[in-house]
Design a protein around this motif. Sequence first.
Motif, PDB file in Angstrom:
ATOM      1  N   GLN A 246      38.953  45.735  40.265  1.00 38.11           N
ATOM      2  CA  GLN A 246      38.986  46.964  40.652  1.00 38.11           C
ATOM      3  C   GLN A 246      40.430  47.593  40.562  1.00 38.11           C
ATOM      4  O   GLN A 246      41.273  48.050  39.560  1.00 38.11           O
ATOM      5  N   ASP A 247      41.476  47.175  41.358  1.00 40.33           N
ATOM      6  CA  ASP A 247      42.470  46.408  41.722  1.00 40.33           C
ATOM      7  C   ASP A 247      43.492  46.304  39.677  1.00 40.33           C
ATOM      8  O   ASP A 247      44.922  47.252  39.523  1.00 40.33           O
ATOM      9  N   ARG A 248      42.737  45.292  39.615  1.00 36.27           N
ATOM     10  CA  ARG A 248      43.444  45.107  38.487  1.00 36.27           C
ATOM     11  C   ARG A 248      43.101  45.935  36.927  1.00 36.27           C
ATOM     12  O   ARG A 248      43.744  45.804  36.189  1.00 36.27           O
TER      13      ARG A 248
ATOM     14  N   ALA B  28      42.828  49.239  37.200  1.00 33.13           N
ATOM     15  CA  ALA B  28      43.138  50.194  37.389  1.00 33.13           C
ATOM     16  C   ALA B  28      44.972  50.031  37.001  1.00 33.13           C
ATOM     17  O   ALA B  28      45.590  50.987  36.271  1.00 33.13           O
ATOM     18  N   SER B  29      45.075  48.675  37.147  1.00 34.78           N
ATOM     19  CA  SER B  29      47.206  49.272  36.870  1.00 34.78           C
ATOM     20  C   SER B  29      46.895  48.897  35.814  1.00 34.78           C
ATOM     21  O   SER B  29      47.578  48.983  34.568  1.00 34.78           O
TER      22      SER B  29
ATOM     23  N   ASP C 239      36.438  41.036  48.298  1.00 37.03           N
ATOM     24  CA  ASP C 239      37.822  40.874  48.249  1.00 37.03           C
ATOM     25  C   ASP C 239      38.053  40.610  46.528  1.00 37.03           C
ATOM     26  O   ASP C 239      38.818  41.064  46.518  1.00 37.03           O
TER      27      ASP C 239
ATOM     28  N   THR D  62      52.242  50.496  35.222  1.00 41.35           N
ATOM     29  CA  THR D  62      51.060  49.491  36.213  1.00 41.35           C
ATOM     30  C   THR D  62      51.230  48.159  35.261  1.00 41.35           C
ATOM     31  O   THR D  62      50.699  47.452  36.051  1.00 41.35           O
ATOM     32  N   CYS D  63      50.788  48.065  34.174  1.00 40.30           N
ATOM     33  CA  CYS D  63      50.221  47.509  33.658  1.00 40.30           C
ATOM     34  C   CYS D  63      50.914  45.716  33.650  1.00 40.30           C
ATOM     35  O   CYS D  63      52.521  45.537  33.537  1.00 40.30           O
TER      36      CYS D  63
ATOM     37  N   SER E 125      37.541  43.993  44.577  1.00 41.02           N
ATOM     38  CA  SER E 125      38.332  44.331  45.447  1.00 41.02           C
ATOM     39  C   SER E 125      39.857  44.640  44.243  1.00 41.02           C
ATOM     40  O   SER E 125      40.215  45.654  43.813  1.00 41.02           O
ATOM     41  N   TYR E 126      39.839  43.325  44.100  1.00 42.65           N
ATOM     42  CA  TYR E 126      40.514  42.533  43.393  1.00 42.65           C
ATOM     43  C   TYR E 126      40.538  42.917  41.690  1.00 42.65           C
ATOM     44  O   TYR E 126      41.997  43.885  41.486  1.00 42.65           O
TER      45      TYR E 126
ATOM     46  N   LYS F   6      40.798  45.983  51.750  1.00 39.84           N
ATOM     47  CA  LYS F   6      41.386  45.294  51.046  1.00 39.84           C
ATOM     48  C   LYS F   6      41.126  43.858  50.582  1.00 39.84           C
ATOM     49  O   LYS F   6      41.141  43.668  49.435  1.00 39.84           O
ATOM     50  N   ASP F   7      41.280  42.702  51.829  1.00 42.86           N
ATOM     51  CA  ASP F   7      41.135  41.769  51.019  1.00 42.86           C
ATOM     52  C   ASP F   7      40.247  41.092  51.865  1.00 42.86           C
ATOM     53  O   ASP F   7      39.059  41.948  52.704  1.00 42.86           O
TER      54      ASP F   7
END
Length: 803
Positions: A190-192, A194-195, A184, A201-202, A187-188, A143-144
């Motif tokens: 993508q997570d943001r 989704a959050s 990296d 989770t926002c 991926s960040y 993930k990183d």
Amino acid sequence: MDRLAAIIQSTKWNGIDWVEVPCDDETTLRVHFLNTVAVTLVGQQPVTITGTGPVPVVTVAPVTSADWSVTDEGRPVLTLHAQTEGDFSEYELSIAAEGLDSWFSRVRFSFKAGCPSTMDCASACPTCPTDDEPLPPIDYLAKDFNSFRKALSDYATLAYPGWVERDEADLGMVMMELLAATADELSYLQDRVASEAAFATCTERRSLVRHARLVDYEPAPAMSAQVLVQVDVQSGPLPSGAVVFAPLADGTTISFEIGEGLANPTSGVVSTSTWAVDPRWNALDRSSTASPENPWRILPYWWDDSEQCLPAGSTEMWVLGHGYGFVTGDTAAGKPGTALLIETAALSPLDQPAREVVQLVSVDEETDPLVGTLLTHLTWDASQALRVDHDLPRTHLAGNLLPATEGQRYQEDFAVLPAPGAPLGTLPAVARPGPNATCTSTAPIFAHTLNGGRLAWLPPGLGSQNLLSLAGNGTTPAPGPPPVPGAVDALPEIVVTELAASPEGQDVTWQWWRSLLEAPALPDRPGYTVDPVSFRDIRPPSQRQTGGPVWDYDGDGGDSVRFGDDVFGQRPSAGTVFRVTYRTTHGAAGNVAAGTVTGFDPSLGAVMLSVTNPFPALGGADEEPAELVRRRAPYAFRAVQYRAVRPEDYEAAAQTLPCVQRAGTNMRWTGSWLTVFTAAEPTDQHAGGLLSVPDQVQLVELLDRYRLAGYESYLVAPRYAGMDIVVDVCAQPWAFASNVEAAVRTELGTALNASGSPAFFEPSQWTFGHPLQRSCLEAAAQAALGVEGVVQVSYRWRGVTDG
């Protein structure tokens, strides 16, 4: 460049549109052209047909004038006669002619376009050799940067065993680390994404607000405190926006502006009103004859030394002197009189003085006939009767009471680029790709981040009159965010104006909308909204002098003005220059204590002498915390029902209209289904007990929206029942008959009874369907002073029951 569109509009060039095979002999071809420009063939063999199949070249017969024709639209058509048939392969027809564009001088076609084909036209899939080597292991938990770098290194060891160089300067290592850094970042992101898509989770404030609005919950923004200040002046009036401030212990200050807010709530423009003040209403006597022991300007007068106390409940008093110029009010007309502060010093300097505010309804200048002292008689409304006793020797009065709102004012100009005529210092507008953006059209959404800080909002329910009322009865609202359903009535302290492009033009004030989903994109109603987000130009300072800005998200520490996309809200055109005037706030820190607002703008020195706040500031609050929004918002839709199931639901829905005082509902079986009948009592009691026709239509439409499917809702006129009641009572031996009768009438009256509670027939005690119970009537009569007991109660329905 759209070459096809250019050729279609051209008056000099033409091009081939398509080729038609009209006959079954497959040797006749018709070539259609794009426009009406004439085409002249050149060369010995101007038309050639070539292919890639067994018949690579198809010969064409010479073209004659008879082969040319035109369509109904005037476009030329060339008929060609091939010497042989073509096969199933694809051919290219090329024409050499004057006036024919080189790009559109050739076209691909098939002789067999209209024939059924049993051949498989798909290209054969290439056969790849089987890879006997095992697939490299893939770490799906990477993930990183470090984990991606390790995964790529492990893969390179298996895929390229000959590559053993692992030095940081090696080109392969550089490429590997670049790929790991890119992965990296992706991926960040993508997570943001989704959050931010989930309410739980926002992390961004704007995402939280938008999720909450989906269930009709409006999170509370940062509220600006309001305070009542008392000023001593040399002259008047004072303009709105005059700055006073409260010094803090750390050397900073919290600013307040005189007035009820930045903008006029009716016009939406910056308020330029003034406030009436008078040196005669000052708290301190600044004349040369002032007494050092008692320096106050307005002092009370008592008629005898034995009565030096102004008792609680008083609605009048006398003050020394004439010529104050107080303004009297008219309660019925809604015209307020001069507001006066009555302040009594405490016996101990450690205790707080007693302070109350009254508004005058009458002012009479009198003279004490015994000693000839000039007096002014002041009276105020009974609703403002004094709450505590005031010792007159320690009491003084003061006027010049003005409302003030916490916050600091800023003004900024920004322009939608390009804006060649923008004033010097104009900031560029934030431009972000909008919905349905493409490579050729970004459909930008324009915004502007307020550089002064957090935008101030004014809490509902406060203003000059409400501040005076709260100060008069000692009410102090609890600080903090408002309860559910949020700050739906709060208004932002901001005005956005589109500056005229020329000196002869007129500036246009844009309308604020809480959400652009409510804002129609109409030219005559330009609107904007305010988002709790800030953007910044991420270019280095050395590169900001040339080129356009590069905007990126910069957190929730600010607010931005955002415009629409021409569907929801109007999109400003390029070159438009805006001027935004707004005020910032410290939130809950603005609720300063009494006596702390003591400074003022030095530019007001010619008008103002001193300032103070007799009461603490009210209404300031920080924005509603995210965790509190997450707890409240999911239940917000239950707080206000938009459906009616029980009779109580229909009554509550009807009573939401201002024209309805009370409503009653009954459900009856009418043969095949339940029918809902609702009657309403109007607020205006002078309308004969019936709603007006427009109000009836409004109520019918409202209930029709609330009713359940399968139910019918009808509005019926209320039927009022007039009652004649005779109560026979037995009086106490010591009571007089007239006193007992008066006491019984008081207990059964329409106002308050002897204990101060609502009497038996007080209107608020009765509504639709409320039964008249004899036992309750007897109990109310029995409670009257001097009643021994109730002997008999006789009653009838007036006009209906005989006897």
